[in-house]
Design an enzyme around this catalytic site. Sequence first.
Site, mmCIF file in Angstrom:
data_model
loop_
_atom_site.group_PDB
_atom_site.id
_atom_site.type_symbol
_atom_site.label_atom_id
_atom_site.label_comp_id
_atom_site.label_asym_id
_atom_site.label_seq_id
_atom_site.Cartn_x
_atom_site.Cartn_y
_atom_site.Cartn_z
ATOM 1 N N GLU A 71 -9.921 2.569 -4.757
ATOM 2 C CA GLU A 71 -10.771 2.921 -3.622
ATOM 3 C C GLU A 71 -10.379 4.293 -3.070
ATOM 4 O OE1 GLU A 71 -12.149 -1.380 -1.995
ATOM 5 O OE2 GLU A 71 -10.543 -0.430 -0.858
ATOM 6 N N GLU A 106 -6.443 2.715 -1.793
ATOM 7 C CA GLU A 106 -5.744 1.543 -2.320
ATOM 8 C C GLU A 106 -6.378 1.104 -3.625
ATOM 9 O OE1 GLU A 106 -6.088 -2.172 -0.348
ATOM 10 O OE2 GLU A 106 -8.201 -1.960 0.069
ATOM 11 N N HIS A 126 -17.006 5.855 1.444
ATOM 12 C CA HIS A 126 -16.095 5.000 0.675
ATOM 13 C C HIS A 126 -16.645 4.954 -0.756
ATOM 14 C CE1 HIS A 126 -13.685 1.152 -0.001
ATOM 15 N NE2 HIS A 126 -14.466 1.250 -1.073
ATOM 16 N N ARG A 157 -8.125 -6.922 -9.061
ATOM 17 C CA ARG A 157 -8.920 -8.146 -9.282
ATOM 18 C C ARG A 157 -10.391 -7.766 -9.409
ATOM 19 N NH1 ARG A 157 -11.476 -7.862 -4.431
ATOM 20 N NH2 ARG A 157 -10.197 -7.114 -2.725
ATOM 21 N N LEU A 213 -10.029 10.173 8.552
ATOM 22 C CA LEU A 213 -11.114 11.082 8.180
ATOM 23 C C LEU A 213 -12.342 10.795 9.043
ATOM 24 C CD1 LEU A 213 -10.667 11.048 4.292
ATOM 25 C CD2 LEU A 213 -9.653 12.570 5.961
ATOM 26 N N LYS A 249 0.807 -1.226 0.000
ATOM 27 C CA LYS A 249 0.000 0.000 0.000
ATOM 28 C C LYS A 249 0.837 1.272 0.000
ATOM 29 C CE LYS A 249 -4.151 -1.974 1.999
ATOM 30 N NZ LYS A 249 -5.248 -1.689 2.942
ATOM 31 N N LYS A 280 -17.379 -4.401 3.888
ATOM 32 C CA LYS A 280 -18.581 -3.916 3.212
ATOM 33 C C LYS A 280 -19.775 -4.829 3.446
ATOM 34 C CE LYS A 280 -15.337 -2.164 -0.110
ATOM 35 N NZ LYS A 280 -14.532 -2.571 -1.275
HETATM 36 P P1 ADP Z 1 -8.518 -3.117 3.453
HETATM 37 O O1 ADP Z 1 -7.576 -3.343 2.310
HETATM 38 O O2 ADP Z 1 -8.135 -3.874 4.677
HETATM 39 O O3 ADP Z 1 -9.953 -3.280 3.073
HETATM 40 P P2 ADP Z 1 -8.697 -0.195 3.156
HETATM 41 O O4 ADP Z 1 -7.492 0.654 3.056
HETATM 42 O O5 ADP Z 1 -9.443 -0.471 1.888
HETATM 43 O O6 ADP Z 1 -8.292 -1.581 3.857
HETATM 44 O O7 ADP Z 1 -9.693 0.413 4.204
HETATM 45 C C1 ADP Z 1 -10.891 -0.253 4.563
HETATM 46 C C2 ADP Z 1 -11.850 0.682 5.246
HETATM 47 O O8 ADP Z 1 -11.254 1.266 6.428
HETATM 48 C C3 ADP Z 1 -12.262 1.876 4.401
HETATM 49 O O9 ADP Z 1 -13.317 1.577 3.523
HETATM 50 C C4 ADP Z 1 -12.675 2.856 5.501
HETATM 51 O O10 ADP Z 1 -13.941 2.549 6.006
HETATM 52 C C5 ADP Z 1 -11.665 2.610 6.593
HETATM 53 N N1 ADP Z 1 -10.501 3.527 6.454
HETATM 54 C C6 ADP Z 1 -9.327 3.238 5.853
HETATM 55 N N2 ADP Z 1 -8.496 4.316 5.856
HETATM 56 C C7 ADP Z 1 -9.147 5.323 6.487
HETATM 57 C C8 ADP Z 1 -8.834 6.693 6.801
HETATM 58 N N3 ADP Z 1 -7.678 7.254 6.478
HETATM 59 N N4 ADP Z 1 -9.778 7.419 7.458
HETATM 60 C C9 ADP Z 1 -10.974 6.872 7.801
HETATM 61 N N5 ADP Z 1 -11.314 5.596 7.535
HETATM 62 C C10 ADP Z 1 -10.435 4.816 6.882
#
Ligand code: ADP
Length: 448
Positions: free
Chosen positions: A276, A288, A209, A292, A204, A118, A238
Site C-alpha cells: 500500500e 504497509e 491510496h 494476505r 500527507l 509496521k 475503504k
Molecule cells: P491500516 O493498516 O490501519 O489500514 P494504513 O497504514 O494502511 O493503516 O492506513 C490506512 C489509511 O490511513 C490510508 O489509506 C490513508 O487514508 C490514511 N493514512 C495513513 N498514513 C497516512 C499518512 N502518512 N498521511 C495521510 N494519510 C495517511
Amino acid sequence: MKLFEKVLIANRGEIALRILRACKEMGIKTVAIHSTADETSKHVRLADESVCIGPPSAKDSYLKMSAIISAAEVTGADAIHPGFGFLSENAAFAQMVEEHGITFIGPTPQHITMMGDKITAKKTMIDLGVPVVPGTEGAVNVDNAIEWANKIGYPVIVKATSGGGGKGMKVATSDEEVVNAVRLAGVEAKANFGNDEVYMERYLRRPRHIEIQVVADTHGNAVNLGERDCSIQRRHQKVWEEAPSPALAQDQRRTLGDIVNKAMKKMGYRGVGTLEFLFEDGQFFFMEMNTRIQVEHPVTEMVTGIDLIKEQIMIAAGHPLSFKQEDIKITGHAIECRINAEDPETFAPSPGKVIAYHTPGGFGVRVDSHVYGGYVVPPHYDSMVAKLIVHGKNREEAMQKVKRCLDEYIVDGIKTTIPLHRMLVDNPDMRKGDYDIHWLEKHLKKDA
Ligand code: ADP
C-alpha cells in the site's frame, strides 16, 4: 504436480464462499468451520463438510487456533486457507498449521511477522529500495514526540506499530497536540492490538491510496498485477475501489511495478500480497504491506483475468506461476462497491433478517456475497455483506454499469450502504475520478 485433497476454510461470510467456489472448480474438497451464529451461512451449506468450532464471539471461534487445527485434523484437511481478517496475518497460527503437517495457504510466518510490524516493514522496504513515507526510524513516546514531529514537520500522523483497520491513528498539527496524539494512539493501540507501540510519519494533505497487487511463487518468480485505487475511504476504511487508478500514467505504473517486483524477488516472498502506497504530486510513499488476499482483490481479477484465490492455492501447492510480467495485460476498468449492513447516513450497524434479496446481473457484473432471502445477518462480525463488482471497457462504461446495478439491487429487511454508493456514482468529482483519501469524509460533512 498435485494439488490439495481437502482445504479447510478458516473464515466466514463472502470470502469463505469465494474460497469455496475456487476449490470446487479445482476439484478440491472443502471443510467449512463456523460459529453457532453462522450455522445457516451459505458457505456452510455448500461445503463438503462443516465443523462448528464455538460460540458467536470471534475470540472463541474464528480466532481460536486450537479449535481450527482440531477441525482440520478431524476432517483430514491437508491445507488451510485463512481468507482475510481473523487469523490471516497471525504468524503463530501459520506456524502452528505447518507444525501439524498442514499447508498454510499464505506466506511464511517470518514474512507475516516482518510485515505485521509496521516499523520493521518500513525499514525492510527502505533496504529493498522502495520509497516510504518520511517518519521516525523506530517507536516514539510522549518524551520524544515533539522532537520527532519537528524533525518530520507538521502535520504528522501517529500510527500503531501493529495497527490495522484504520485503528490507533491520530493526526497532530502542533507541539500542543502531538503529545496527546501519541498518548491516545497508544491507548487505542493497546486496546485493539494488545501492543501500545506507536510511530510517527508525515501526514500527507491530499494523497491517493494506491496499492499494488503482487503474486510470487516458491521458484523465485514475482509478478505484479497492477494497482488498485482505494482512496474513497471513511475513517481510514475503504468504501469503493477501482482498477486501474484514474490518476496514474503508464510510466508511473511501470516504474512502481518494477520497484515492487524487484523488492519481492529479493525478499523471497511467496503467495499473494499487497503493497500500500500514498501517492501525491507524482511521488509514491510505501505505508504497509498486507500478506494476505484483500477484500478488493476482485477488481484486479476483472482487469487481468487472473483468479487470485486459485493462484494462492497453486502457489501453496508448490506450482510455479503460469504467467510472466509481460503476459499481464490490464483490460478495461473495474469498480467494487463494498456494501455494508449499516445505516447509509449514520453508519450504525443494521444486522437482522433479510426479507427480500435481488442481485443485479448482466454482462460484466459480479456480486460476491453470502446473503440470500431469509438470511439473518448476525450482529457479531464485520458489517460487510456484499461486494458489487463491475467490469466495463473503460471507466465511463464501468460507472454507468455501477449505476444501473445499484438501481437493480434490492435488499429488504436491513439497512445497507447502497444509497451511499448511488450518491457516489452520480457525483461529478467521482465521475471525473477526481478525488483523494479525504474526499468522502469532506463530502459527507458537507451533506450533514
Ligand atoms: P491500516 O493498516 O490501519 O489500514 P494504513 O497504514 O494502511 O493503516 O492506513 C490506512 C489509511 O490511513 C490510508 O489509506 C490513508 O487514508 C490514511 N493514512 C495513513 N498514513 C497516512 C499518512 N502518512 N498521511 C495521510 N494519510 C495517511
